[in-house]
Design a protein around this motif. Structure first.
Motif, PDB file in Angstrom:
ATOM      1  N   ILE A   1       0.830  -1.210   0.000  1.00 48.38           N
ATOM      2  CA  ILE A   1       0.000   0.000   0.000  1.00 48.38           C
ATOM      3  C   ILE A   1       0.862   1.257   0.000  1.00 48.38           C
ATOM      4  CG2 ILE A   1      -1.909  -1.172   1.156  1.00 48.38           C
ATOM      5  CD1 ILE A   1      -1.094   0.264   3.750  1.00 48.38           C
ATOM      6  N   THR A   2       2.180   1.094   0.180  1.00 48.46           N
ATOM      7  CA  THR A   2       3.103   2.224   0.109  1.00 48.46           C
ATOM      8  C   THR A   2       3.871   2.178  -1.207  1.00 48.46           C
ATOM      9  OG1 THR A   2       4.593   0.879   1.475  1.00 48.46           O
ATOM     10  CG2 THR A   2       3.365   2.643   2.568  1.00 48.46           C
ATOM     11  N   GLY A   3       4.591   3.247  -1.518  1.00 43.47           N
ATOM     12  CA  GLY A   3       5.207   3.419  -2.828  1.00 43.47           C
ATOM     13  C   GLY A   3       6.619   2.900  -2.943  1.00 43.47           C
ATOM     14  N   ASN A   4       7.358   3.462  -3.886  1.00 43.83           N
ATOM     15  CA  ASN A   4       8.706   3.023  -4.203  1.00 43.83           C
ATOM     16  C   ASN A   4       9.722   3.681  -3.277  1.00 43.83           C
ATOM     17  OD1 ASN A   4      10.781   1.716  -5.560  1.00 43.83           O
ATOM     18  ND2 ASN A   4      10.991   3.356  -7.087  1.00 43.83           N
TER      19      ASN A   4
ATOM     20  N   ARG B   1      14.693   5.790   5.303  1.00 43.42           N
ATOM     21  CA  ARG B   1      15.861   6.065   4.457  1.00 43.42           C
ATOM     22  C   ARG B   1      15.829   7.495   3.919  1.00 43.42           C
ATOM     23  NH1 ARG B   1      17.328   1.760   0.030  1.00 43.42           N
ATOM     24  NH2 ARG B   1      19.472   1.856   0.766  1.00 43.42           N
ATOM     25  N   ASP B   2      14.641   8.059   3.827  1.00 48.09           N
ATOM     26  CA  ASP B   2      14.489   9.438   3.355  1.00 48.09           C
ATOM     27  C   ASP B   2      14.508  10.439   4.503  1.00 48.09           C
ATOM     28  OD1 ASP B   2      14.182   8.395   0.797  1.00 48.09           O
ATOM     29  OD2 ASP B   2      12.014   8.208   1.024  1.00 48.09           O
TER      30      ASP B   2
ATOM     31  N   ARG C   1      10.392   9.817  15.178  1.00 44.36           N
ATOM     32  CA  ARG C   1      10.462   8.420  14.745  1.00 44.36           C
ATOM     33  C   ARG C   1       9.131   7.757  15.097  1.00 44.36           C
ATOM     34  NH1 ARG C   1      15.293   6.164  14.078  1.00 44.36           N
ATOM     35  NH2 ARG C   1      14.050   4.721  12.826  1.00 44.36           N
ATOM     36  N   HIS C   2       8.940   6.538  14.644  1.00 39.19           N
ATOM     37  CA  HIS C   2       7.584   6.001  14.677  1.00 39.19           C
ATOM     38  C   HIS C   2       7.057   5.715  16.081  1.00 39.19           C
ATOM     39  CE1 HIS C   2       9.538   1.922  14.538  1.00 39.19           C
ATOM     40  NE2 HIS C   2      10.331   2.522  13.672  1.00 39.19           N
ATOM     41  N   GLY C   3       5.724   5.790  16.174  1.00 43.96           N
ATOM     42  CA  GLY C   3       5.003   5.580  17.426  1.00 43.96           C
ATOM     43  C   GLY C   3       3.544   5.306  17.126  1.00 43.96           C
TER      44      GLY C   3
END
Length: 306
Positions: A235-238, A261-262, A290-292
């Motif tokens: 569901i996510t891109g390149n 990475r971006d 960062r993710h949560g």
């Protein structure tokens, strides 16, 4: 006199409405997670402002590395906020604590969820989902157990080859034994599960390098404890994505994720979980987030956190 009364009445009702209005809270970590829990708020799910000048609300105290990565916070049926997190790179445990207001926290606990597995190498990215039908909380995370799921691709990243495991609890005092929750036949991590009517929707990261995936996918189950099947296409891109967290606004699903990475966050939206639109250019996040996880709170609760 009537005008004055009307003005006061309107001001009172506006104040009451402001106190009752839902806002959104993002619990996240920064850098390596060494300074603990960070919080940001939003009224539209797109523009986020860090609270307390982006300082930590809770510093980690458990596990060998004393980290607080990947925090997941939910509001429990008991009215408390319950949080789990990645407490170490290599320990067989996860962190747990609870709070009435996200400011004052219980003593931190180290839940040794994989201590029974000699070959377990980690316990990463734990989450909690509540099943209102059974009044049960499920805590789940990703672990690599050496040799458990042979996979020639796994040697590309130090032999890590994750699957999703879980325990359940009704009171955060006693827990069921650890069981396997999700094995799609490949290396996977960062699962988050959302109740959706009579089904449960799992968003997760496909970790494979050969062929390169590093994207988000969806699986479905009729029970919280699975089995989860019907794995979707990406569901996510390149780009490489991880750490999904979701928000429902009206009939729209909004999925946030770390485009690590971006070095920035991404977001996609959908009304049917099939067709997705990238809205990354519409979001505004605190620097270094960062993710949560995201959840709803009230304006009154937000004021306490401020």
């Amino acid at each position: 006199m009537k005008r004055i009364f009307l003005a006061l009445f309107l001001l009172f009702n506006m104040a009451v409405y402001a106190q009752q209005k839902d806002v959104y809270l993002f619990a996240y970590f920064k850098n390596n997670g060494e300074d603990g829990l960070h919080l940001a708020s939003s009224t539209d799910g797109l523009h986020w402002s860090a609270l307390r000048n982006d300082s930590s609300f809770l510093h980690p105290t458990v596990a060998s590395d004393k980290l607080m990565r990947d925090p997941c916070v939910i509001r429990g049926a008991d009215g408390l906020f319950h949080m789990v997190w990645t407490d170490s790179w290599k320990d067989k445990s996860i962190g747990y604590a609870s709070s009435p207001d996200m400011v004052h926290w219980s003593e931190q606990q180290q839940l040794n969820v994989m201590s029974h597995e000699e070959g377990a190498r980690n316990s990463w990215a734990p989450e909690i989902t509540y099943d209102a039908g059974t009044k049960t909380y499920m805590i789940y995370w990703a672990t690599t157990i050496t040799g458990r799921f042979p996979n020639p691709d796994s040697v590309a990243e130090k032999g890590l080859n994750h699957r999703i495991y879980y325990i359940t609890t009704k009171d955060f005092k006693t827990y069921t034994p650890t069981k396997l929750l999700f094995d799609p036949g490949f290396n996977c991590i960062d699962a988050t599960i959302i109740p959706d009517g009579k089904r449960f929707v799992m968003f997760f990261k496909d970790e494979r390098l050969n062929p390169v995936q590093k994207n988000l996918k969806i699986a479905y189950a009729s029970k919280l404890t699975g089995p989860y099947t019907n794995v979707s296409e990406p569901i996510t891109g390149n780009y490489w994505a991880e750490g999904p967290t979701t928000l429902r606004i009206g009939n729209k699903w909004l999925v946030y994720f770390d485009r690590y990475r971006d070095h920035h966050y991404g977001a996609i939206t959908s009304t049917d979980l099939k067709t997705w639109t990238d809205v990354t250019d519409q979001i505004n996040m605190p620097k270094g987030i960062r993710h949560g996880t995201i959840m709803k709170i009230t304006q009154a609760e937000l004021e306490k956190m401020k």
